[in-house]
Scaffold this motif. Structure first.
Motif, PDB file in Angstrom:
ATOM      1  N   LEU A 166       0.846  -1.187   0.000  1.00 14.09           N
ATOM      2  CA  LEU A 166       0.000   0.000   0.000  1.00 14.09           C
ATOM      3  C   LEU A 166       0.886   1.243   0.000  1.00 14.09           C
ATOM      4  O   LEU A 166       1.958   1.240   0.607  1.00 14.09           O
ATOM      5  N   TYR A 167       0.431   2.282  -0.673  1.00 11.66           N
ATOM      6  CA  TYR A 167       1.170   3.546  -0.701  1.00 11.66           C
ATOM      7  C   TYR A 167       0.285   4.635  -0.108  1.00 11.66           C
ATOM      8  O   TYR A 167      -0.910   4.713  -0.386  1.00 11.66           O
ATOM      9  N   GLY A 168       0.901   5.494   0.701  1.00 13.44           N
ATOM     10  CA  GLY A 168       0.178   6.624   1.257  1.00 13.44           C
ATOM     11  C   GLY A 168       1.055   7.860   1.299  1.00 13.44           C
ATOM     12  O   GLY A 168       2.252   7.778   1.582  1.00 13.44           O
ATOM     13  N   CYS A 169       0.473   9.013   0.996  1.00 20.09           N
ATOM     14  CA  CYS A 169       1.170  10.293   1.078  1.00 20.09           C
ATOM     15  C   CYS A 169       0.400  11.175   2.066  1.00 20.09           C
ATOM     16  O   CYS A 169      -0.815  11.364   1.921  1.00 20.09           O
ATOM     17  N   PHE A 170       1.101  11.701   3.071  1.00 14.72           N
ATOM     18  CA  PHE A 170       0.452  12.411   4.165  1.00 14.72           C
ATOM     19  C   PHE A 170       1.123  13.763   4.410  1.00 14.72           C
ATOM     20  O   PHE A 170       2.324  13.929   4.185  1.00 14.72           O
ATOM     21  N   LYS A 171       0.332  14.699   4.907  1.00  5.04           N
ATOM     22  CA  LYS A 171       0.834  16.041   5.211  1.00  5.04           C
ATOM     23  C   LYS A 171       0.657  16.306   6.704  1.00  5.04           C
ATOM     24  O   LYS A 171      -0.428  16.103   7.259  1.00  5.04           O
ATOM     25  N   LEU A 172       1.741  16.728   7.352  1.00  2.00           N
ATOM     26  CA  LEU A 172       1.733  16.953   8.797  1.00  2.00           C
ATOM     27  C   LEU A 172       2.309  18.336   9.096  1.00  2.00           C
ATOM     28  O   LEU A 172       3.359  18.701   8.579  1.00  2.00           O
ATOM     29  N   GLY A 173       1.621  19.096   9.948  1.00  2.00           N
ATOM     30  CA  GLY A 173       2.110  20.436  10.313  1.00  2.00           C
ATOM     31  C   GLY A 173       0.969  21.318  10.788  1.00  2.00           C
ATOM     32  O   GLY A 173      -0.145  20.834  11.044  1.00  2.00           O
ATOM     33  N   PRO A 174       1.196  22.614  10.916  1.00  4.39           N
ATOM     34  CA  PRO A 174       2.445  23.334  10.623  1.00  4.39           C
ATOM     35  C   PRO A 174       3.426  23.297  11.792  1.00  4.39           C
ATOM     36  O   PRO A 174       3.033  23.131  12.938  1.00  4.39           O
ATOM     37  N   PHE A 175       4.723  23.450  11.449  1.00  2.00           N
ATOM     38  CA  PHE A 175       5.776  23.537  12.449  1.00  2.00           C
ATOM     39  C   PHE A 175       6.544  24.846  12.274  1.00  2.00           C
ATOM     40  O   PHE A 175       6.515  25.459  11.202  1.00  2.00           O
ATOM     41  N   TYR A 176       7.236  25.239  13.320  1.00  2.80           N
ATOM     42  CA  TYR A 176       8.095  26.407  13.203  1.00  2.80           C
ATOM     43  C   TYR A 176       9.230  26.100  12.232  1.00  2.80           C
ATOM     44  O   TYR A 176       9.609  24.942  12.026  1.00  2.80           O
ATOM     45  N   LEU A 177       9.776  27.132  11.625  1.00  5.78           N
ATOM     46  CA  LEU A 177      10.866  26.959  10.674  1.00  5.78           C
ATOM     47  C   LEU A 177      12.041  26.222  11.322  1.00  5.78           C
ATOM     48  O   LEU A 177      12.399  26.491  12.471  1.00  5.78           O
ATOM     49  N   ASN A 178      12.605  25.273  10.559  1.00  9.15           N
ATOM     50  CA  ASN A 178      13.741  24.438  10.981  1.00  9.15           C
ATOM     51  C   ASN A 178      13.361  23.377  12.014  1.00  9.15           C
ATOM     52  O   ASN A 178      14.218  22.638  12.485  1.00  9.15           O
ATOM     53  N   GLN A 179      12.086  23.306  12.380  1.00 12.05           N
ATOM     54  CA  GLN A 179      11.635  22.290  13.328  1.00 12.05           C
ATOM     55  C   GLN A 179      11.171  21.026  12.603  1.00 12.05           C
ATOM     56  O   GLN A 179      11.266  19.918  13.133  1.00 12.05           O
ATOM     57  N   GLY A 180      10.690  21.173  11.377  1.00 11.58           N
ATOM     58  CA  GLY A 180      10.127  20.058  10.628  1.00 11.58           C
ATOM     59  C   GLY A 180      11.126  18.944  10.356  1.00 11.58           C
ATOM     60  O   GLY A 180      10.781  17.762  10.437  1.00 11.58           O
ATOM     61  N   LEU A 181      12.378  19.303  10.042  1.00 16.48           N
ATOM     62  CA  LEU A 181      13.386  18.294   9.730  1.00 16.48           C
ATOM     63  C   LEU A 181      13.661  17.389  10.925  1.00 16.48           C
ATOM     64  O   LEU A 181      13.767  16.165  10.777  1.00 16.48           O
ATOM     65  N   THR A 182      13.750  17.971  12.113  1.00 12.53           N
ATOM     66  CA  THR A 182      14.003  17.176  13.324  1.00 12.53           C
ATOM     67  C   THR A 182      12.854  16.205  13.586  1.00 12.53           C
ATOM     68  O   THR A 182      13.072  15.025  13.879  1.00 12.53           O
ATOM     69  N   ILE A 183      11.636  16.692  13.473  1.00 10.68           N
ATOM     70  CA  ILE A 183      10.459  15.849  13.715  1.00 10.68           C
ATOM     71  C   ILE A 183      10.331  14.778  12.641  1.00 10.68           C
ATOM     72  O   ILE A 183      10.028  13.616  12.932  1.00 10.68           O
ATOM     73  N   ALA A 184      10.588  15.135  11.392  1.00 12.38           N
ATOM     74  CA  ALA A 184      10.463  14.176  10.293  1.00 12.38           C
ATOM     75  C   ALA A 184      11.471  13.035  10.430  1.00 12.38           C
ATOM     76  O   ALA A 184      11.130  11.872  10.230  1.00 12.38           O
ATOM     77  N   ASN A 185      12.711  13.364  10.785  1.00  9.39           N
ATOM     78  CA  ASN A 185      13.730  12.320  10.967  1.00  9.39           C
ATOM     79  C   ASN A 185      13.358  11.367  12.095  1.00  9.39           C
ATOM     80  O   ASN A 185      13.527  10.149  11.991  1.00  9.39           O
ATOM     81  N   THR A 186      12.834  11.919  13.186  1.00  8.92           N
ATOM     82  CA  THR A 186      12.435  11.092  14.329  1.00  8.92           C
ATOM     83  C   THR A 186      11.284  10.161  13.961  1.00  8.92           C
ATOM     84  O   THR A 186      11.312   8.964  14.267  1.00  8.92           O
ATOM     85  N   LEU A 187      10.269  10.700  13.292  1.00  6.53           N
ATOM     86  CA  LEU A 187       9.121   9.886  12.896  1.00  6.53           C
ATOM     87  C   LEU A 187       9.528   8.806  11.889  1.00  6.53           C
ATOM     88  O   LEU A 187       9.032   7.684  11.940  1.00  6.53           O
ATOM     89  N   ARG A 188      10.427   9.149  10.992  1.00  2.00           N
ATOM     90  CA  ARG A 188      10.882   8.164  10.007  1.00  2.00           C
ATOM     91  C   ARG A 188      11.578   6.991  10.694  1.00  2.00           C
ATOM     92  O   ARG A 188      11.320   5.823  10.373  1.00  2.00           O
ATOM     93  N   ARG A 189      12.440   7.281  11.667  1.00  2.00           N
ATOM     94  CA  ARG A 189      13.128   6.207  12.394  1.00  2.00           C
ATOM     95  C   ARG A 189      12.136   5.340  13.161  1.00  2.00           C
ATOM     96  O   ARG A 189      12.262   4.109  13.211  1.00  2.00           O
ATOM     97  N   LEU A 190      11.135   5.968  13.766  1.00  2.00           N
ATOM     98  CA  LEU A 190      10.130   5.204  14.516  1.00  2.00           C
ATOM     99  C   LEU A 190       9.329   4.287  13.594  1.00  2.00           C
ATOM    100  O   LEU A 190       9.067   3.131  13.925  1.00  2.00           O
ATOM    101  N   LEU A 191       8.937   4.794  12.436  1.00  2.00           N
ATOM    102  CA  LEU A 191       8.132   4.003  11.512  1.00  2.00           C
ATOM    103  C   LEU A 191       8.903   2.803  10.967  1.00  2.00           C
ATOM    104  O   LEU A 191       8.338   1.737  10.729  1.00  2.00           O
ATOM    105  N   LEU A 192      10.204   2.968  10.781  1.00  2.00           N
ATOM    106  CA  LEU A 192      11.007   1.904  10.195  1.00  2.00           C
ATOM    107  C   LEU A 192      11.554   0.905  11.207  1.00  2.00           C
ATOM    108  O   LEU A 192      11.917  -0.214  10.846  1.00  2.00           O
ATOM    109  N   SER A 193      11.620   1.291  12.483  1.00  2.00           N
ATOM    110  CA  SER A 193      12.293   0.408  13.449  1.00  2.00           C
ATOM    111  C   SER A 193      11.454   0.016  14.663  1.00  2.00           C
ATOM    112  O   SER A 193      11.766  -0.981  15.316  1.00  2.00           O
ATOM    113  N   ASP A 194      10.409   0.743  14.970  1.00  2.00           N
ATOM    114  CA  ASP A 194       9.710   0.498  16.230  1.00  2.00           C
ATOM    115  C   ASP A 194       8.298  -0.047  16.082  1.00  2.00           C
ATOM    116  O   ASP A 194       7.577  -0.180  17.077  1.00  2.00           O
TER     117      ASP A 194
END
Length: 207
Positions: A19-47
């Motif tokens: 299955l494929y899904g494309c999702f939009k999450l936000g809004p975040f303060y500038l430069n905050q999105g990258l930190t949150i995105a990296n964390t969520l990506r690691r959780l989805l792939l490993s936890d």
């Protein structure tokens, strides 16, 4: 982040197993999105927990390099096909679940031929396992476990010896172990989208 939104931009079935899904999450303060995105990506792939066959017992087979009469595939090829089967369950699985495959030829064997416990279902019943001729027969006892990430058979064998050997009353030398693919999510990509009007940014996830 008082008015955080999570919306689905697109979703589709790419195959019987994907299955494929494309999702939009936000809004975040500038430069905050990258930190949150990296964390969520690691959780989805490993936890996230998934189900996989971790070891099997094939009647008449002493080791993974055996060849069975009347069966097109070698034991190694059968094990590789079994490793790719994906399962799902609506409740947590705390100990190995036993499934059975007992088929006489001629027949093309698929995942739907496996007799599963009631709490487990096969994602793609048409997934190919083997082809047997009229004089062939395949009897397999399968053990399905819940776990995380990708586990090599060497590490799984030590876990079984420590945790489940007494419960299942088995000798691990009698069984063939598989590399277990527990990952329910196989790939995660993201991009950061900036909205200059509100001076915020959004995360676009592709899963």
């Amino acid at each position: 982040m008082q008015h955080l939104i999570f919306s689905c931009i697109e979703s589709r079935i790419e195959s019987n197993q994907t299955l494929y899904g494309c999702f939009k999450l936000g809004p975040f303060y500038l430069n905050q999105g990258l930190t949150i995105a990296n964390t969520l990506r690691r959780l989805l792939l490993s936890d996230l927990d998934g189900l996989s066959i971790i070891f099997v017992k094939i009647e008449g087979v002493k080791h993974e390099y055996s060849i069975l009469n009347g069966i097109k595939e070698s034991v190694l090829e059968i094990l590789a096909n079994l490793k790719q089967i994906q399962f799902k369950a609506h409740i947590a699985i705390y100990k190995p679940q036993i499934a059975y495959l007992n088929v006489k030829g001629p027949k093309v064997i698929s995942a739907g031929d496996i007799k599963l416990p009631s709490k487990i279902k096969c994602v793609d019943p048409n997934q190919y396992i083997a082809t047997i001729a009229s004089d062939g027969e395949l009897k397999v006892k399968l053990f399905i476990c819940q776990g995380k990430r990708y586990c090599l058979q060497s590490s799984l064998k030590s876990v079984i010896q420590k945790q489940y050997q007494k419960i299942l009353n088995i000798k691990t030398t009698d069984y063939l172990f598989l590399d277990a693919i527990f990952l329910p999510i196989q790939q995660v990509n993201f991009t950061i989208e900036q909205n200059n009007e509100i001076n915020k940014e959004f995360i676009i996830f592709e899963i």
